[in-house]
Enzyme design. Sequence first.
Site, PDB file in Angstrom:
ATOM      1  N   CYS A 237      13.529  24.661   0.818  1.00  0.00           N
ATOM      2  CA  CYS A 237      12.557  25.237  -0.113  1.00  0.00           C
ATOM      3  C   CYS A 237      11.745  24.121  -0.781  1.00  0.00           C
ATOM      4  O   CYS A 237      11.996  22.936  -0.565  1.00  0.00           O
ATOM      5  CB  CYS A 237      13.277  26.068  -1.175  1.00  0.00           C
ATOM      6  SG  CYS A 237      14.510  27.227  -0.515  1.00  0.00           S
ATOM      7  N   MET A 238      10.793  24.512  -1.586  1.00  0.00           N
ATOM      8  CA  MET A 238       9.968  23.518  -2.257  1.00  0.00           C
ATOM      9  C   MET A 238      10.792  22.622  -3.179  1.00  0.00           C
ATOM     10  O   MET A 238      10.538  21.418  -3.278  1.00  0.00           O
ATOM     11  CB  MET A 238       8.850  24.193  -3.062  1.00  0.00           C
ATOM     12  CG  MET A 238       7.905  23.206  -3.732  1.00  0.00           C
ATOM     13  SD  MET A 238       6.613  23.998  -4.695  1.00  0.00           S
ATOM     14  CE  MET A 238       5.590  24.693  -3.383  1.00  0.00           C
ATOM     15  N   ASP A 239      11.789  23.205  -3.837  1.00  0.00           N
ATOM     16  CA  ASP A 239      12.518  22.468  -4.863  1.00  0.00           C
ATOM     17  C   ASP A 239      14.028  22.435  -4.651  1.00  0.00           C
ATOM     18  O   ASP A 239      14.734  21.823  -5.465  1.00  0.00           O
ATOM     19  CB  ASP A 239      12.256  23.097  -6.240  1.00  0.00           C
ATOM     20  CG  ASP A 239      10.793  23.411  -6.451  1.00  0.00           C
ATOM     21  OD1 ASP A 239       9.980  22.475  -6.419  1.00  0.00           O
ATOM     22  OD2 ASP A 239      10.456  24.606  -6.614  1.00  0.00           O
TER      23      ASP A 239
ATOM     24  N   HIS B 296      -5.766  -6.713  13.479  1.00  0.00           N
ATOM     25  CA  HIS B 296      -4.541  -5.912  13.353  1.00  0.00           C
ATOM     26  C   HIS B 296      -4.101  -5.426  14.733  1.00  0.00           C
ATOM     27  O   HIS B 296      -4.913  -4.944  15.523  1.00  0.00           O
ATOM     28  CB  HIS B 296      -4.787  -4.707  12.447  1.00  0.00           C
ATOM     29  CG  HIS B 296      -3.535  -3.931  12.133  1.00  0.00           C
ATOM     30  ND1 HIS B 296      -2.459  -4.482  11.480  1.00  0.00           N
ATOM     31  CD2 HIS B 296      -3.192  -2.641  12.381  1.00  0.00           C
ATOM     32  CE1 HIS B 296      -1.511  -3.568  11.343  1.00  0.00           C
ATOM     33  NE2 HIS B 296      -1.921  -2.449  11.888  1.00  0.00           N
TER      34      HIS B 296
ATOM     35  N   LYS C  41       0.847  -1.198   0.000  1.00  0.00           N
ATOM     36  CA  LYS C  41       0.000   0.000   0.000  1.00  0.00           C
ATOM     37  C   LYS C  41       0.880   1.245   0.000  1.00  0.00           C
ATOM     38  O   LYS C  41       2.083   1.181   0.277  1.00  0.00           O
ATOM     39  CB  LYS C  41      -0.929  -0.003   1.217  1.00  0.00           C
ATOM     40  CG  LYS C  41      -0.215   0.016   2.560  1.00  0.00           C
ATOM     41  CD  LYS C  41      -1.207  -0.012   3.706  1.00  0.00           C
ATOM     42  CE  LYS C  41      -0.478   0.002   5.049  1.00  0.00           C
ATOM     43  NZ  LYS C  41      -1.412   0.076   6.182  1.00  0.00           N
TER      44      LYS C  41
ATOM     45  N   ARG D  60     -10.781   0.796  15.006  1.00  0.00           N
ATOM     46  CA  ARG D  60     -10.749   1.511  13.731  1.00  0.00           C
ATOM     47  C   ARG D  60     -11.889   0.975  12.868  1.00  0.00           C
ATOM     48  O   ARG D  60     -12.952   1.571  12.805  1.00  0.00           O
ATOM     49  CB  ARG D  60      -9.370   1.317  13.088  1.00  0.00           C
ATOM     50  CG  ARG D  60      -9.114   2.182  11.884  1.00  0.00           C
ATOM     51  CD  ARG D  60      -7.644   2.196  11.503  1.00  0.00           C
ATOM     52  NE  ARG D  60      -7.124   0.850  11.204  1.00  0.00           N
ATOM     53  CZ  ARG D  60      -5.859   0.623  10.833  1.00  0.00           C
ATOM     54  NH1 ARG D  60      -4.999   1.638  10.729  1.00  0.00           N
ATOM     55  NH2 ARG D  60      -5.450  -0.607  10.570  1.00  0.00           N
TER      56      ARG D  60
ATOM     57  N   ARG E  21       1.298 -10.635   7.355  1.00  0.00           N
ATOM     58  CA  ARG E  21       1.333  -9.457   6.489  1.00  0.00           C
ATOM     59  C   ARG E  21       2.665  -8.735   6.705  1.00  0.00           C
ATOM     60  O   ARG E  21       2.863  -8.075   7.725  1.00  0.00           O
ATOM     61  CB  ARG E  21       0.154  -8.535   6.795  1.00  0.00           C
ATOM     62  CG  ARG E  21      -1.208  -9.201   6.626  1.00  0.00           C
ATOM     63  CD  ARG E  21      -2.359  -8.220   6.806  1.00  0.00           C
ATOM     64  NE  ARG E  21      -2.348  -7.559   8.101  1.00  0.00           N
ATOM     65  CZ  ARG E  21      -2.903  -8.035   9.205  1.00  0.00           C
ATOM     66  NH1 ARG E  21      -3.508  -9.218   9.192  1.00  0.00           N
ATOM     67  NH2 ARG E  21      -2.861  -7.354  10.334  1.00  0.00           N
TER      68      ARG E  21
ATOM     69  N   TYR F 138      14.850  31.297   2.827  1.00  0.00           N
ATOM     70  CA  TYR F 138      13.711  32.095   3.283  1.00  0.00           C
ATOM     71  C   TYR F 138      13.798  32.422   4.773  1.00  0.00           C
ATOM     72  O   TYR F 138      14.156  31.580   5.590  1.00  0.00           O
ATOM     73  CB  TYR F 138      12.405  31.344   3.038  1.00  0.00           C
ATOM     74  CG  TYR F 138      12.038  31.165   1.584  1.00  0.00           C
ATOM     75  CD1 TYR F 138      11.688  32.255   0.794  1.00  0.00           C
ATOM     76  CD2 TYR F 138      12.022  29.907   1.004  1.00  0.00           C
ATOM     77  CE1 TYR F 138      11.335  32.090  -0.534  1.00  0.00           C
ATOM     78  CE2 TYR F 138      11.676  29.723  -0.324  1.00  0.00           C
ATOM     79  CZ  TYR F 138      11.332  30.828  -1.083  1.00  0.00           C
ATOM     80  OH  TYR F 138      10.988  30.650  -2.406  1.00  0.00           O
TER      81      TYR F 138
END
Length: 391
Positions: free
Chosen positions: A322-324, A173, A44, A143, A230, A275
């Site tokens: 930063c983002m990138d 679980h 998953k 859950r 699992r 920043y």
Amino acid sequence: MKMADEADKYGRGYIKIDLDAVVENVNYLRTFVGSGTGIFGVVKADAYGHGSVGVARKLEPFGFMYGFAVATPEEAFELREGGITKPILVLGFSFPYAYEIMARQEIRSTVYSLDAAGALKEAACKAGRPLRVHIKVDTGMNRIGITPDEHGLSFVKALKEQEGILIEGIYTHFARADEMDKSNAEAQLVTFLNFIHMIKERLALEIPIIHCANSAGILEMPRAGMSAVRAGIAMYGITPSGEMGKAVLPLRPALSLYSHIVRIKMIEPGQSVSYGGIFTAEKRTRVATIPVGYGDGYPRSLSGRGYVLIHGKKAPILGRICMDQFMVDVSSIPEVTVGDRVVLIGSDGRESIDAYRLGELSGRFHYELLCGLGLRLPRIYTQNVTAESMK
């Protein structure tokens, strides 16, 4: 599937997945369960960031793999589209729109309500084939799942009588199996086993596949290995938690994250980086820029706290990520030049930094960190071991 010889095409950043490490880890987990116990490979969240189709394709030929587990129907459909033919179990709630496709593609559904069972029956009739289901039992996670009591028994009885539905499995679980104190997990296990006994005795029903052990349960709760287990995070070589004992030590991380330096400059005392100016140089500092950021899933919370590895040495992160892009201090690594490889997760010489350590530094859960690695980072796979070579 991109292979390792293409790594030079992804200089900005790429994730390398060692599929042999995945196989090695699964084989190690097998030593904790009986020979008759099947393994669901949990893939998953894109195999915890490792690439679900790539991992599943590697593991599918091995006889000890019963099948795979995902969280959503869409994740299951992706595996089928990727050529995976072994059983796939959806661990989460599946909405009715997906039921008919699931029946046609022989994807197993988790079930715990009669309303869903009725919709599953209708979908199976439309598909012209039965829909296999696994009953989820809530033994303490609170859950999803049926309660392990008379109400739950009534549900199992009603489900057994539904046309078009085959009860293939039943599972629960653990909520706290990764803790040093196993008393809570043991209590859940006893509750689950008692309910299974109740089903056998009261309903004369033998459910073929009974499973409850997650990674922590496999490693430290031998009684929890039943018809199947699992294998999740441990399959990728990552320890479930810091409270786990020596059993986790042989696990080998399968994922590494790399980038390359795109600029180096010298800044003077009083100059700031990135920043907000949260880092201001107190001395002449050599700064390298790395073209990866939080837009790729690299945690912004590592700002001013984390480090990367360059030439086998630690380079501290300067200022805000930063983002990138982000910047690191390479003043103590004089041999560094533009284009040099940077290790964000993995090993370099005697130094290493894994997802667990990054989680500690960033204040984030290490599972979360791996799952958050973005698709802008290509997954490149390396492998040597095959199912045939292991026979």
